[in-house]
Design a protein around this motif. Structure first.
Motif, mmCIF file in Angstrom:
data_model
loop_
_atom_site.group_PDB
_atom_site.id
_atom_site.type_symbol
_atom_site.label_atom_id
_atom_site.label_comp_id
_atom_site.label_asym_id
_atom_site.label_seq_id
_atom_site.Cartn_x
_atom_site.Cartn_y
_atom_site.Cartn_z
ATOM 1 N N LEU A 102 0.497 -16.592 18.460
ATOM 2 C CA LEU A 102 1.917 -16.581 18.092
ATOM 3 C C LEU A 102 2.034 -16.845 16.588
ATOM 4 N N TYR A 103 3.261 -16.778 16.070
ATOM 5 C CA TYR A 103 3.481 -16.880 14.617
ATOM 6 C C TYR A 103 4.568 -17.918 14.324
ATOM 7 N N GLY A 104 4.296 -18.767 13.350
ATOM 8 C CA GLY A 104 5.257 -19.808 12.983
ATOM 9 C C GLY A 104 6.541 -19.253 12.400
ATOM 10 N N ASP A 105 6.512 -18.003 11.956
ATOM 11 C CA ASP A 105 7.723 -17.420 11.369
ATOM 12 C C ASP A 105 8.356 -16.370 12.284
ATOM 13 N N ASN B 51 -4.312 -7.659 25.348
ATOM 14 C CA ASN B 51 -2.975 -7.150 25.631
ATOM 15 C C ASN B 51 -2.053 -7.457 24.453
ATOM 16 N N ILE B 52 -1.426 -6.415 23.953
ATOM 17 C CA ILE B 52 -0.595 -6.501 22.746
ATOM 18 C C ILE B 52 0.872 -6.525 23.160
ATOM 19 N N LEU B 53 1.674 -7.318 22.465
ATOM 20 C CA LEU B 53 3.127 -7.229 22.650
ATOM 21 C C LEU B 53 3.671 -6.285 21.573
ATOM 22 N N SER B 54 4.229 -5.171 22.017
ATOM 23 C CA SER B 54 4.761 -4.200 21.059
ATOM 24 C C SER B 54 6.284 -4.222 21.132
ATOM 25 N N PHE B 55 6.915 -3.507 20.226
ATOM 26 C CA PHE B 55 8.382 -3.408 20.242
ATOM 27 C C PHE B 55 8.818 -2.133 19.550
ATOM 28 N N ALA C 1 0.632 10.225 7.700
ATOM 29 C CA ALA C 1 2.016 10.662 7.882
ATOM 30 C C ALA C 1 2.362 10.757 9.375
ATOM 31 N N ASP C 2 1.408 11.224 10.180
ATOM 32 C CA ASP C 2 1.645 11.323 11.625
ATOM 33 C C ASP C 2 1.785 9.934 12.267
ATOM 34 N N ASP C 3 0.895 9.016 11.880
ATOM 35 C CA ASP C 3 0.966 7.640 12.412
ATOM 36 C C ASP C 3 2.343 7.034 12.133
ATOM 37 N N LYS C 4 2.834 7.307 10.935
ATOM 38 C CA LYS C 4 4.103 6.685 10.519
ATOM 39 C C LYS C 4 5.290 7.151 11.344
ATOM 40 N N LYS C 5 5.108 8.297 12.046
ATOM 41 C CA LYS C 5 6.188 8.787 12.912
ATOM 42 C C LYS C 5 6.287 7.989 14.202
ATOM 43 N N ILE C 6 5.249 7.211 14.497
ATOM 44 C CA ILE C 6 5.258 6.446 15.751
ATOM 45 C C ILE C 6 6.205 5.265 15.617
ATOM 46 N N GLN C 7 7.100 5.178 16.585
ATOM 47 C CA GLN C 7 8.074 4.076 16.491
ATOM 48 C C GLN C 7 7.519 2.774 17.092
ATOM 49 N N GLU C 8 6.713 2.926 18.149
ATOM 50 C CA GLU C 8 6.214 1.710 18.816
ATOM 51 C C GLU C 8 5.326 0.926 17.845
ATOM 52 N N SER C 9 5.704 -0.337 17.624
ATOM 53 C CA SER C 9 5.053 -1.128 16.585
ATOM 54 C C SER C 9 4.512 -2.427 17.149
ATOM 55 N N ASN C 10 3.655 -3.032 16.343
ATOM 56 C CA ASN C 10 2.995 -4.272 16.746
ATOM 57 C C ASN C 10 3.842 -5.480 16.372
ATOM 58 N N THR C 11 4.111 -6.347 17.333
ATOM 59 C CA THR C 11 4.816 -7.593 17.010
ATOM 60 C C THR C 11 3.875 -8.584 16.350
ATOM 61 N N GLY C 12 2.571 -8.387 16.537
ATOM 62 C CA GLY C 12 1.573 -9.343 16.069
ATOM 63 C C GLY C 12 1.122 -10.267 17.195
ATOM 64 N N ILE C 13 1.994 -10.453 18.165
ATOM 65 C CA ILE C 13 1.689 -11.358 19.285
ATOM 66 C C ILE C 13 0.727 -10.658 20.239
ATOM 67 N N LEU C 14 -0.339 -11.342 20.601
ATOM 68 C CA LEU C 14 -1.297 -10.739 21.528
ATOM 69 C C LEU C 14 -1.982 -11.800 22.383
ATOM 70 N N LEU C 15 -2.565 -11.309 23.450
ATOM 71 C CA LEU C 15 -3.293 -12.166 24.382
ATOM 72 C C LEU C 15 -4.676 -11.569 24.579
ATOM 73 N N ILE C 16 -5.711 -12.390 24.479
ATOM 74 C CA ILE C 16 -7.077 -11.869 24.634
ATOM 75 C C ILE C 16 -7.918 -12.878 25.410
#
Ligand code: UD1
Ligand code: CA
Length: 454
Positions: free
Chosen positions: A99-102, A124-128, A158-173
Motif C-alpha cells: 500500500l502507499y502512504g499517499d 495480483n494487481i489492483l488496477s483502475f 504510442a499503442d501502450d498509451k492508448k490503454i486506459q486500464e492503469s496500475n494503482t500501485g497496490i498489489l498482492l504477492i
C-alpha cells in the motif's frame, strides 16, 4: 494465508510545498499515513512495515506506539527498491500486500476484493480506469485476460498509451514469489529506478499466473502529490462520511457542508445543520439536533438535546433534553445533567451542572459543581484562579444567583441560598438566606449637572 502489509512512505513530496513530510499531512483530522495504517489494522495482518526515507524521524515519531515496523530507505531508488528493503523484516510464508502512504482513501472492501481475487494467482494487481491515464503504468493483458506486463509512462509506446486500464500501485504477492523475483529487478529504464511493476514480467517469465482486478471506484486510489489533490481527497472523504450518515437516517441540511474528522455515532432522527465539524469520538443520541456552525469534539450528547448555532463543545458529557448555545463555549470536563440549559456567551470548564439548572447568559463557570434546579444570573463569574492555583466553587441545590455576581473560590453557596445581584461573594453563604455584598445606593440632593462655560 497470514498477511504482511508494506506501506511505502519514503517519498519527499516536493510538490506539497511544505516543510513537513508528505505522508503526515492531515486529512480529516489525522495523517494520510494514519488512514492507511488504520485501514491496514482493520485487515488484522501479521505485520505492518512502513518504508520511511525523507524526514523519517518525523514520520516514525508521528506513528509511534502502534506496533508498526519501520524500514529506512535512505535513497529512493524506486518502488521495487523500497519493497526490497523490507525482505529481512518480512515474516516467512506470508502473503505481501503493498500500500502507499499517499493513497489514503483505499477502502477495506476493495482490499478484501483483491485478497479474494488473488486466490490462484502468484501476483495480483489492483488496477483502475482513470479519466486520464497519463502518468500511470498501463496494464498489458494477453488474449486470455491474464496480465503480461505493466509498462510505465516513460517507457510506453504510442499503442501502450492508448490503454486506459492503469496500475494503482497496490498489489498482492505470495511472499515466496516475492523473494524469488525481487532480486532480479533492474534499473535499466528511463528513470534509472527499480520498478516494483517489473515484478509482473519476471513472474510471467517464470510461468507464474498474474492477474489484475479493477478497483470499482477510481476515487479510492487517487494519490496525493500536491495541496490541490489533498483538498480533493479531503472533499471525497467528506462525501463518504456524509453519505454514511444519510444511510443511517441522519438529516443533513447539506451533505456537502459537514466535516467528520473521527468517529461520529448517531441515534435515530438526528438532525445536523450546515457547517458543523465533528472531531474525535462524538456520540449523538436519538433526536439530537445540532445547529449551524458548531464544532464538537470527543463528546456524548444524550437524547432530545439541542445544540444551537455557533457553539463549541470539547470533551463534555451532555444529558438528555439539554439546550446549549447559541454561542456557547463548553470546555473539557463539563457535564450537564438532564434538562439543564446553557445559553449564549457562556463558557464552562471542569463543571457539573445539575438537572434542571440554568446558566443562561454571559457567564464564566469553571471548576464548579452546580446542584439541581439552580439559576445562575447573567454575567456571573466564578473567580477560580488566584494567579497560582485553581479553586472550586460549590453551588448547592435550589440556589439563585443574581446577575453580575462574582463568586471568589474556594466558596460554597449552600442549598436554597439567594445571592443579590452585583455581589462579590468571598465567604460561604448559609442555606435558605439572602446574601449580598453591595454598597448602599445614595442620592445627592444638592448635586447639579455641570453647565456650559460659554
Ligand atoms: C507508480 C507505479 C505506476 C502507478 C502509479 C500509481 C511503479 C514503478 N510505478 O508510479 O505503475 O501507475 O504509481 O500512482 O511503481 N516510493 C518510495 N520509495 C521509492 C520510490 C517511491 O517509498 O524509492 C513511494 C513514494 O513515496 C510514493 C509511491 O512509492 O508514495 C509511488 O512512487 P512514485 O515514484 O510516485 O511512483 P509513480 O511514478 O507515481
Ligand atoms: Ca506517484
Amino acid at each position: 494465508m497470514p498477511l504482511s502489509i508494506i506501506i511505502l512512505a519514503a517519498g519527499q513530496g516536493k510538490r506539497m510545498q511544505s516543510a513537513r513530510a508528505k505522508v503526515i499531512h492531515q486529512l480529516a483530522g489525522k495523517s494520510m499515513l494514519q488512514h492507511v495504517v488504520d485501514t491496514s489494522q482493520a485487515l488484522d495482518p501479521d505485520q505492518i512495515i512502513v518504508v520511511v526515507g525523507h524526514q523519517s524521524s518525523q514520520v516514525r515519531e508521528s506513528m509511534k506506539g502502534q506496533g508498526l515496523s519501520f524500514v529506512e530507505q535512505a535513497e529512493q531508488k524506486g518502488t521495487g527498491h523500497a519493497v526490497q528493503q523490507c525482505l529481512k523484516q518480512l515474516n516467512e510464508g506470508n502473503d505481501v500486500l503493498v500500500l502507499y502512504g499517499d493513497v489514503p482513501l483505499i477502502s477495506i472492501a476493495t482490499i478484501r476484493n483483491l485478497l479474494e481475487a488473488a486466490k490462484g494467482s502468484a501476483l495480483n494487481i489492483l488496477s483502475f480506469l482513470p479519466e486520464n491515464s497519463q502518468g500511470y503504468g498501463r496494464i498489458i493483458r494477453a488474449a486470455d485476460g491474464s496480465v503480461r506486463a505493466i509498462v510505465e509512462e516513460k517507457e510506453a509506446t504510442a499503442d501502450d498509451k492508448k490503454i486506459q486500464e492503469s496500475n494503482t500501485g497496490i498489489l498482492l504477492i505470495e511472499g515466496s514469489k516475492l523473494r524469488q523475483l525481487i532480486g532480479r529487478l533492474e534499473n535499466n529504464n528511463v528513470k534509472k529506478e527499480y520498478y516494483l511493476t517489473d515484478l509482473v514480467k519476471l513472474a510471467v517469465q517464470d510461468g507464474l499466473k498474474v492477474s489484475a482486478i479493477l478497483c470499482a471506484d477510481a476515487r479510492e486510489v487517487n494519490g496525493v502529490n500536491d495541496q490541490h489533490q489533498l483538498a480533493e481527497v479531503e472533499s471525497r472523504y467528506r462525501q463518504i462520511q456524509a453519505s454514511l450518515l444519510l444511510k443511517q437516517g441522519v438529516k443533513l441540511y447539506d451533505p456537502a457542508r459537514i466535516d467528520v474528522r473521527g468517529d461520529l455515532q448517531v441515534g435515530s432522527d438526528v438532525e445536523i445543520d450546515i457547517n458543523c465539524i465533528f472531531e474525535g469520538t462524538v456520540k449523538l443520541g436519538d433526536r439530537v439536533r445540532i445547529g449551524a456552525n458548531c464544532v464538537i469534539r470527543d463528546t456524548t450528547i444524550a437524547a432530545d438535546s439541542v445544540v444551537l448555532p455557533m457553539t463549541s463543545i470539547d470533551q463534555a458529557v451532555i444529558g438528555s433534553q439539554v439546550s446549549i448555545g447559541p454561542f456557547a463555549r463548553i470546555r473539557p470536563g463539563t457535564e450537564c445533567a438532564d434538562g439543564s440549559k446553557i445559553g449564549n456567551f457562556v463558557e464552562t470548564k471542569k463543571t457539573t451542572i445539575g438537572a434542571g439548572s440554568k446558566v443562561n447568559h454571559l457567564s464564566y463557570i469553571g471548576d464548579t459543581q452546580i446542584g439541581r434546579e439552580v439559576n445562575i444570573g447573567a454575567g456571573t463569574i466564578t473567580c477560580n484562579y488566584d494567579g497560582v492555583n485553581k479553586h472550586r466553587t460549590i453551588i448547592e441545590d435550589g440556589v439563585f444567583i443574581g446577575s453580575d455576581t462574582q463568586l471568589v473560590a474556594p466558596v460554597t453557596i449552600a442549598e436554597g441560598s439567594t445571592i443579590g445581584a452585583g455581589s462579590t461573594i468571598t465567604r460561604d453563604t448559609p442555606a435558605q438566606k439572602l446574601s449580598l455584598s453591595r454598597s448602599r445606593q445614595i442620592t445627592i440632593d444638592a448635586w447639579k449637572r455641570p453647565g456650559s462655560n460659554k
